[in-house]
Design a protein around this motif. Structure first.
Motif: not given
Ligand SMILES: NC(=O)c1ccc[n+]([C@@H]2O[C@H](COP(=O)([O-])OP(=O)(O)OC[C@H]3O[C@@H](n4cnc5c(N)ncnc54)[C@H](OP(=O)(O)O)[C@@H]3O)[C@@H](O)[C@H]2O)c1
Length: 326
Positions: A280-303
């Motif tokens: 709950x705390x992490x979801x609130x922080x993410x919604x408020x922009x206090x944490x930034x869980x976006x991945x550094x990079x995304x890859x296709x399944x083949x990779x």
């Protein structure tokens, strides 16, 4: 559907894509159309067969899943269909569809992308559980994060900053240190240098650090423990270095310091409700922009196999996430 299947223990780069029938949900289960799968060091060890628990062959690797519920089994409401969910399972994420008990799925917080959700559960819950519950981190304290540009390390930087701490990120290459800085670290340190303790002393004016967040182990751990300020806490998170270190206990006495094991998975198995306030705390922080869980990079399944291989070879930066539609 497409799946990545491990048929022999070995190098992840040898993994191949196969086709398989989509699974059918049984009572209390949901069928998830997987959109994103987060990968970590442990998934790569499962493929090599060198993790402390061996998964029986054959298996579909990948333990962090985010997607939409496509069908439900007996006893569940059809209203669940279409919901965005994230889940942890020891295997099965590297497939276009997976069946899991509904009780293992958590809703993805509003505003969080499925790619972010796929890389969120393990690394961010471990970071908050480790820094808050185990490390009693207080605003204004200084945290040294080892392996700071790995998936677990990056989450620790983000969560420690959200808790008001000052963060020193230790990483072995210029590229990794730059990534850690871009993710919020206040200072960076090259801990591949033999005299890195001196460099750290200079950064903290010989005051030491209050908390060490250690997912690396090996020889790094004792040096980091020696860098603690009186009353400091050394959080044992993992051993990506491959070597389990030993520690002269007089160091703990001299510094009035604590060595604390952080096993978030073990904690929620022993006390399943512990996860609810954490998420709950992490979801609130993410919604408020206090944490930034976006991945550094995304890859296709083949990779996927190459991504797992890079984790083992210390070449990965940030949290890698596979996108099924990429
Ligand atoms: N306690 C828990 O609840 C929990 C939860 C999740 C994961 N973990 C553990 O946390 C650790 C890190 O996982 P992760 O997914 O963040 O891995 P990762 O992305 O590969 O990051 C690990 C970091 O460790 C450093 N490292 C040092 N020596 C290494 C070596 N010989 N091989 C590979 N990496 C090495 C690397 O940074 P440099 O190159 O900068 O040194 C690397 O960036 C794993 O041991 C995992 O089992 C623990």
């Amino acid at each position: 559907m497409r799946v990545v299947r491990c048929v022999n223990y070995g190098e992840p780069r040898e993994l191949k894509i196969e086709t398989a029938d989509a699974p059918v949900p049984g009572p209390g289960e949901v069928l998830i159309a997987v959109e994103a799968a987060g990968l970590g060091y442990v998934d790569a060890l499962f493929v090599r067969g060198t993790y402390q628990v061996k998964l029986p062959l054959p298996f579909i690797p990948g333990s962090e899943i985010a997607g939409r519920i496509e069908a439900v089994g007996e006893g569940l409401s059809g209203d669940l269909i279409g919901s965005r969910v994230m889940a942890l399972s020891s295997r099965g994420a590297l497939a276009e569809k997976v069946v899991l008990p509904a009780a293992m799925c958590a809703p993805v917080p509003d505003g969080m992308s499925l790619e972010a959700a796929a890389g969120f559960l393990v690394s961010y819950c471990t970071a908050l559980y480790g820094l808050e519950n185990c490390g009693a981190l207080k605003p204004g304290e200084t945290v040294l994060v080892l392996g700071a540009a790995g998936g677990v390390g990056m989450a620790a930087i983000d969560v420690a900053k959200a808790m008001g701490a000052r963060v020193i990120a230790a990483a072995s290459s210029e590229e990794k240190r730059a990534a850690a800085k871009a993710h919020g670290a206040d200072m960076v340190l090259d801990y591949s240098e033999p005299d890195w303790r001196k460099a750290l002393d200079a950064l903290v004016e010989k005051r030491g650090v209050d908390v060490v967040y250690d997912p690396v182990g090996g020889a790094f751990s004792e040096t980091a423990f020696r860098c603690l300020a009186p009353g400091g806490r050394h959080l044992v998170v993992g051993f990506a270095n491959g070597e389990i270190p030993k520690l002269p206990l007089n160091l703990a006495l001299l510094k009035r310091a604590s060595l604390v094991g952080v096993d978030w998975g073990g904690e929620i198995r022993a006390n399943p409700k512990a996860n609810i306030p954490l998420m709950k705390k992490l979801a609130e922080w993410a919604a408020a922009g206090k944490i930034h869980p976006e991945p550094a990079a995304t890859y296709p399944l083949e990779e996927a196999g190459n991504v797992l291989q890079r984790l083992l070879e210390r070449k990965s930066v940030g949290k890698p996430v596979i996108r099924m539609d990429a």
